[in-house]
Scaffold this motif. Structure first.
Motif, PDB file in Angstrom:
ATOM      1  N   GLY A 104       0.934  -1.134  -0.057  1.00  0.00           N
ATOM      2  CA  GLY A 104      -0.106   0.008  -0.024  1.00  0.00           C
ATOM      3  C   GLY A 104       0.727   1.196  -0.044  1.00  0.00           C
ATOM      4  N   GLY A 105       0.030   2.449   0.226  1.00  0.00           N
ATOM      5  CA  GLY A 105       0.729   3.597   0.182  1.00  0.00           C
ATOM      6  C   GLY A 105       0.378   4.596  -1.101  1.00  0.00           C
ATOM      7  N   ARG A 106       1.139   5.397  -1.558  1.00  0.00           N
ATOM      8  CA  ARG A 106       0.933   6.231  -2.462  1.00  0.00           C
ATOM      9  C   ARG A 106       0.479   5.537  -3.824  1.00  0.00           C
ATOM     10  N   SER A 107      -0.583   5.759  -4.500  1.00  0.00           N
ATOM     11  CA  SER A 107      -0.811   5.493  -5.839  1.00  0.00           C
ATOM     12  C   SER A 107      -0.100   5.892  -7.038  1.00  0.00           C
ATOM     13  N   SER A 108      -0.168   5.386  -8.169  1.00  0.00           N
ATOM     14  CA  SER A 108       0.468   5.772  -9.132  1.00  0.00           C
ATOM     15  C   SER A 108      -0.252   6.144 -10.183  1.00  0.00           C
ATOM     16  N   PHE A 109       0.025   7.533 -10.956  1.00  0.00           N
ATOM     17  CA  PHE A 109      -0.610   7.920 -12.029  1.00  0.00           C
ATOM     18  C   PHE A 109      -0.348   7.066 -13.235  1.00  0.00           C
ATOM     19  N   GLY A 110       0.712   6.608 -13.735  1.00  0.00           N
ATOM     20  CA  GLY A 110       0.929   5.745 -14.690  1.00  0.00           C
ATOM     21  C   GLY A 110       0.836   4.423 -14.188  1.00  0.00           C
ATOM     22  N   GLY A 111       0.710   3.515 -15.399  1.00  0.00           N
ATOM     23  CA  GLY A 111       0.530   2.137 -15.203  1.00  0.00           C
ATOM     24  C   GLY A 111      -0.949   1.431 -15.152  1.00  0.00           C
ATOM     25  N   GLY A 112      -1.113   0.352 -14.431  1.00  0.00           N
ATOM     26  CA  GLY A 112      -2.462  -0.183 -14.522  1.00  0.00           C
ATOM     27  C   GLY A 112      -2.942  -0.838 -15.769  1.00  0.00           C
ATOM     28  N   GLY A 113      -1.992  -0.818 -16.571  1.00  0.00           N
ATOM     29  CA  GLY A 113      -2.386  -1.875 -18.090  1.00  0.00           C
ATOM     30  C   GLY A 113      -2.566  -3.244 -17.776  1.00  0.00           C
ATOM     31  N   GLY A 114      -3.626  -3.616 -18.732  1.00  0.00           N
ATOM     32  CA  GLY A 114      -3.904  -5.042 -18.849  1.00  0.00           C
ATOM     33  C   GLY A 114      -5.295  -5.158 -17.515  1.00  0.00           C
ATOM     34  N   PHE A 115      -5.972  -4.105 -17.023  1.00  0.00           N
ATOM     35  CA  PHE A 115      -6.915  -4.354 -15.974  1.00  0.00           C
ATOM     36  C   PHE A 115      -7.845  -5.194 -16.880  1.00  0.00           C
ATOM     37  N   SER A 116      -8.743  -6.132 -16.051  1.00  0.00           N
ATOM     38  CA  SER A 116      -9.540  -7.089 -16.609  1.00  0.00           C
ATOM     39  C   SER A 116     -11.033  -6.692 -16.597  1.00  0.00           C
ATOM     40  N   GLY A 117     -11.295  -5.352 -16.498  1.00  0.00           N
ATOM     41  CA  GLY A 117     -12.820  -4.942 -16.646  1.00  0.00           C
ATOM     42  C   GLY A 117     -12.943  -3.570 -15.892  1.00  0.00           C
ATOM     43  N   GLY A 118     -14.050  -3.123 -16.233  1.00  0.00           N
ATOM     44  CA  GLY A 118     -14.713  -1.982 -15.604  1.00  0.00           C
ATOM     45  C   GLY A 118     -14.528  -0.821 -16.246  1.00  0.00           C
ATOM     46  N   GLY A 119     -13.639  -0.818 -17.219  1.00  0.00           N
ATOM     47  CA  GLY A 119     -14.012   0.675 -18.123  1.00  0.00           C
ATOM     48  C   GLY A 119     -13.162   0.555 -19.556  1.00  0.00           C
ATOM     49  N   THR A 120     -13.211   1.762 -20.270  1.00  0.00           N
ATOM     50  CA  THR A 120     -12.605   1.611 -21.311  1.00  0.00           C
ATOM     51  C   THR A 120     -11.198   1.598 -21.458  1.00  0.00           C
ATOM     52  N   ARG A 121     -10.706   1.016 -22.378  1.00  0.00           N
ATOM     53  CA  ARG A 121      -8.995   0.695 -22.671  1.00  0.00           C
ATOM     54  C   ARG A 121      -8.606   1.626 -23.725  1.00  0.00           C
TER      55      ARG A 121
END
Length: 556
Positions: free
Chosen positions: A539-556
Motif C-alpha cells: 500500500g501507500g501512494r498510488s501511481s498515476f501511470g501504469g495499471g495496464g491489462g486491467f480485466s474490466g470495469g472501463g474503457t481501454r
C-alpha cells in the motif's frame, strides 16, 4: 467590410456567452464512494454512491466494459426517494420526463452502459448497485484482480473518490495475506481495519484519470469460480509497466517549462474587449482545475538562478517544499540522494566484484561496504544506514540482491523512512517560519521566507538545467560533482544535470569519474530499496501511470 467585421464580432460574442452559460450550468459530481464486497466464489457486489449537482442533460451513466470472463447482474438504482423502475430497452434519446425515476442498461460492443434518469436538477444522491460475477480470478499461486472502478469514459468525472473493499466471509485483509496497488490517480491505497481503502487526494481532472485497483490474495482465502491458466505475476508485470512502482530517477517535469503565452492579431482588439468578460468566465470554469499548475509554472518562470544547495543543504526540508510544489515527481529520489550523499561522505564504499557464471561468462556486481554511520544532520540517511546494517548481516558488506530481498520482506521500513523524512522536513520548515499560519491555501499559505525558499529551489533547478548555457566555471569541481549532483538526484534531474556538467567540463577528472560511478551505484541501490518496497503490495501512494491489462470495469 465593416458590417462583416461587426457580424463576426457579434457571432464570437454570442458563441462565448453560450459557452459561458454552459460552463456555469455544467454538471458536477462532488464525490463517489465505492463499496466492494467480495464473496467466496469471487463475485463482488458493488455499490457506488454519488453526491452530485446536475443542471443539464437527461441521464447519468457508467460504462462497464472489457468484462473478460466476467458478467454483470443485479443492477439497481435508487435515490433519496426510493428505488427506480427498471426499463428493459433503455432509450438514450428519450426525454427528461420519460427517464425520470427509471433506469436501464445499454448493451455496447465492448460491454454495458448503466443508465438512469437524472429525474430532477440540483443536488441529489444516487446509489448505483450491481454485481460483477467472477471479478476475482484464480491464478497460479495467488487469486486476485486488476479492475477499473472509476474510468475515464464517464461523462462527468468526480472530484473525490473513495473505494473500500471488504471480504464477505469476514476475513481481515492485510499485508500478510494480500497485496495492493493503485493506478490512474493521485492518492493513497492502504490496508485499514481488515479492509482495503483507496482514496483520491486531488480531483480527477483529465480525460485519462481513472481509479484502477489491483488486489492479490493468498490461496485459501476464497474459492473463485473463474480459473485463469497463468500466474498472477504476469498480471502484475503488465500493470506495473509505466508506473512509478518501477523506480526511475529521470523524469520530465512539465512544470519546469514556462507556459506559452498566446497572442492575437491587432485587428481583433475590438473583439477582445467586447468578449473579455464571457471569455474570462469561460476560461475560469474550464481551466480552474489547472490553476495550481499554472501558478507553479509562473513561479518557476520568474525564479532567478540560485547557485547554492537549497535550504542550507537540508535534504528533508528541500524534499517537502519541492514535493508540495511539484518540483519532485518521485519520492524514491529522496532515497537516491541519501545513498549518494553517504557514498560521497565516506559512510558507504562501493566495491566492484567479478565472478564467472555459466558457460564461462564473466559477471560484474557492485557491493556496498558499510564503514560508519552518517555524521551529518538528516533523518533519511541515518535511518537508511540502520536499515542497511540489518540487511547486510554480520560481514557489513551489502549485495544488491541481498538488499532487495530484505526490502521486499520489510517494505514498511522503507516507507517509514519516507514518512519520517516528510515529518522532519515539515518540522524544519515550520521552525524557520516557512508558513503563514493564518492562511490555509497552499500558495498564499507560504510566508515571505517560504516563498523565497521555494524560489531558491526552482532557481537551483533552473540553474542546473541551464548550467552549460551559463558556462559556470567559478564553482569547485568537487561541489559540482558531489553537492550539486546530490540535489539534482533529489529533484529528479540527475541525468540532465550530468549532461550539462560534461559540456562545461568535457575532460574526465577523478571527480567526474567518481561522480558517474557513485551515481550509478546509488541508482541501482535505490531500485533495490524503494522499488522493492513500492512493488511489494503493502500500500501507500498510488501511481498515476501504469495499471495496464486491467480485466474490466472501463474503457481501454
Amino acid at each position: 467590410m465593416v458590417k462583416k467585421i461587426i457580424s463576426t464580432i457579434f457571432c464570437i460574442f454570442l458563441f462565448l456567452t453560450l459557452m459561458t452559460q454552459a460552463a456555469l450550468g455544467a454538471n458536477n459530481v462532488s464525490d463517489i464512494n465505492v463499496d466492494v464486497v467480495i464473496y467466496d466464489d469471487g463475485s463482488a457486489y458493488i455499490t457506488q454512491t454519488w453526491n452530485c449537482n446536475f443542471n443539464e442533460g437527461t441521464e447519468g451513466y457508467i460504462p462497464i466494459e472489457n468484462l473478460d470472463g466476467m458478467s454483470l447482474s443485479e443492477f439497481l438504482v435508487s435515490d433519496e426517494s426510493g428505488v427506480y423502475t427498471y426499463i428493459e430497452d433503455w432509450d438514450v434519446k428519450a426525454s427528461f420526463d420519460e427517464k425520470a425515476g427509471k433506469y436501464g442498461m445499454v448493451k455496447t460492443n465492448k460491454g454495458y452502459e448503466l443508465c438512469w434518469g437524472i429525474s430532477e436538477y440540483g443536488e441529489k444522491r444516487y446509489a448505483i448497485e450491481y454485481k460483477i460475477n467472477n471479478l476475482v480470478g484464480g491464478y497460479e499461486y495467488f487469486d486476485g484482480f486488476n479492475f477499473q472502478f472509476i474510468n475515464s469514459g464517464m461523462g462527468t468525472l468526480p472530484t473525490d473518490v473513495t473505494v473500500k473493499i471488504t471480504m464477505h466471509n469476514g476475513i481481515k485483509l492485510d499485508e500478510n495475506n494480500g497485496g495492493i496497488w493503485a493506478f490512474g490517480f493521485d492518492g493513497e491505497i492502504n490496508f485499514e481495519n481488515g479492509n482495503v481503502v483507496a482514496y483520491t487526494k486531488n480531483p480527477l481532472s483529465s480525460g485519462t484519470d481513472s481509479v484502477i485497483i489491483m488486489l492479490q490474495l493468498n490461496k485459501g482465502l476464497m474459492n473463485p469460480t473463474r480459473v485463469v491458466n497463468k500466474s498472477f505475476e504476469s498480471v502484475k508485470a503488465e500493470a506495473l509497466k509505466g508506473s512509478d512502482y518501477n523506480y526511475g530517477t529521470d523524469t520530465n517535469d512539465s512544470s519546469s517549462q514556462p507556459p506559452e503565452e498566446p497572442a492575437g492579431p491587432f485587428e481583433w482588439i475590438l473583439a477582445f474587449f467586447m468578449t473579455v468578460f464571457p471569455l474570462a468566465v469561460f476560461i475560469y470554469f474550464i481551466l480552474r482545475k489547472g490553476k495550481p499548475k499554472r501558478e507553479i509554472q509562473s513561479l518557476y518562470k520568474n525564479a532567478e538562478y540560485f547557485r547554492e544547495a537549497p535550504i542550507a543543504g537540508n535534504l528533508e526540508a528541500t524534499f517537502v517544499l519541492a514535493r508540495d510544489f511539484r518540483q519532485i515527481n518521485n519520492e524514491g529520489d529522496l532515497i537516491g540522494s541519501a545513498f549518494l550523499k553517504m557514498i560521497n561522505t565516506g559512510c558507504l564504499e562501493p566495491m566492484t566484484e567479478k565472478s564467472v557464471g555459466f558457460f564461462g561468462k564473466e559477471k560484474e556486481s557492485i557491493s556496498l561496504k558499510l564503514l560508519q554511520p552518517p555524521q551529518f544532520t538528516g533523518v533519511t540517511a541515518k535511518m537508511l544506514y540502520d536499515l542497511l546494517v540489518l540487511a547486510s548481516g554480520s560481514d557489513q558488506i551489502l549485495q544488491e540482491r541481498e538488499l532487495e530481498d530484505y526490502c521486499s520482506k520489510n517494505h514498511k521500513e522503507i516507507m517509514k523512512i519516507i514518512e519520517a523524512a516528510k515529518q522532519d522536513g515539515q518540522n524544519t520548515l515550520e521552525k524557520i517560519d516557512c508558513y503563514d499560519t493564518q492562511k490555509k491555501d497552499k500558495f498564499s499559505g507560504l510566508s515571505q521566507r517560504g516563498k523565497t525558499l521555494l524560489l531558491n529551489i526552482m532557481g537551483f533547478k533552473k540553474y542546473l538545467l541551464d548550467f552549460s548555457l551559463i558556462g559556470e566555471r567559478t564553482i569547485a569541481e568537487s561541489i559540482i560533482w558531489q553537492d550539486y549532483l546530490t540535489f539534482a538526484t533529489l529533484l529528479g534531474i540527475a541525468d540532465k544535470a550530468i549532461e550539462q556538467f560534461e559540456k562545461v567540463y568535457p575532460d574526465a577528472t577523478q571527480h567526474s569519474k567518481n561522480a558517474h560511478y557513485y551515481y550509478l551505484v546509488s541508482h541501482r541501490y535505490t531500485k533495490a530499496t524503494y522499488q522493492a518496497a513500492r512493488s511489494s503490495g503493502s500500500g501507500g501512494r498510488s501511481s498515476f501511470g501504469g495499471g495496464g491489462g486491467f480485466s474490466g470495469g472501463g474503457t481501454r
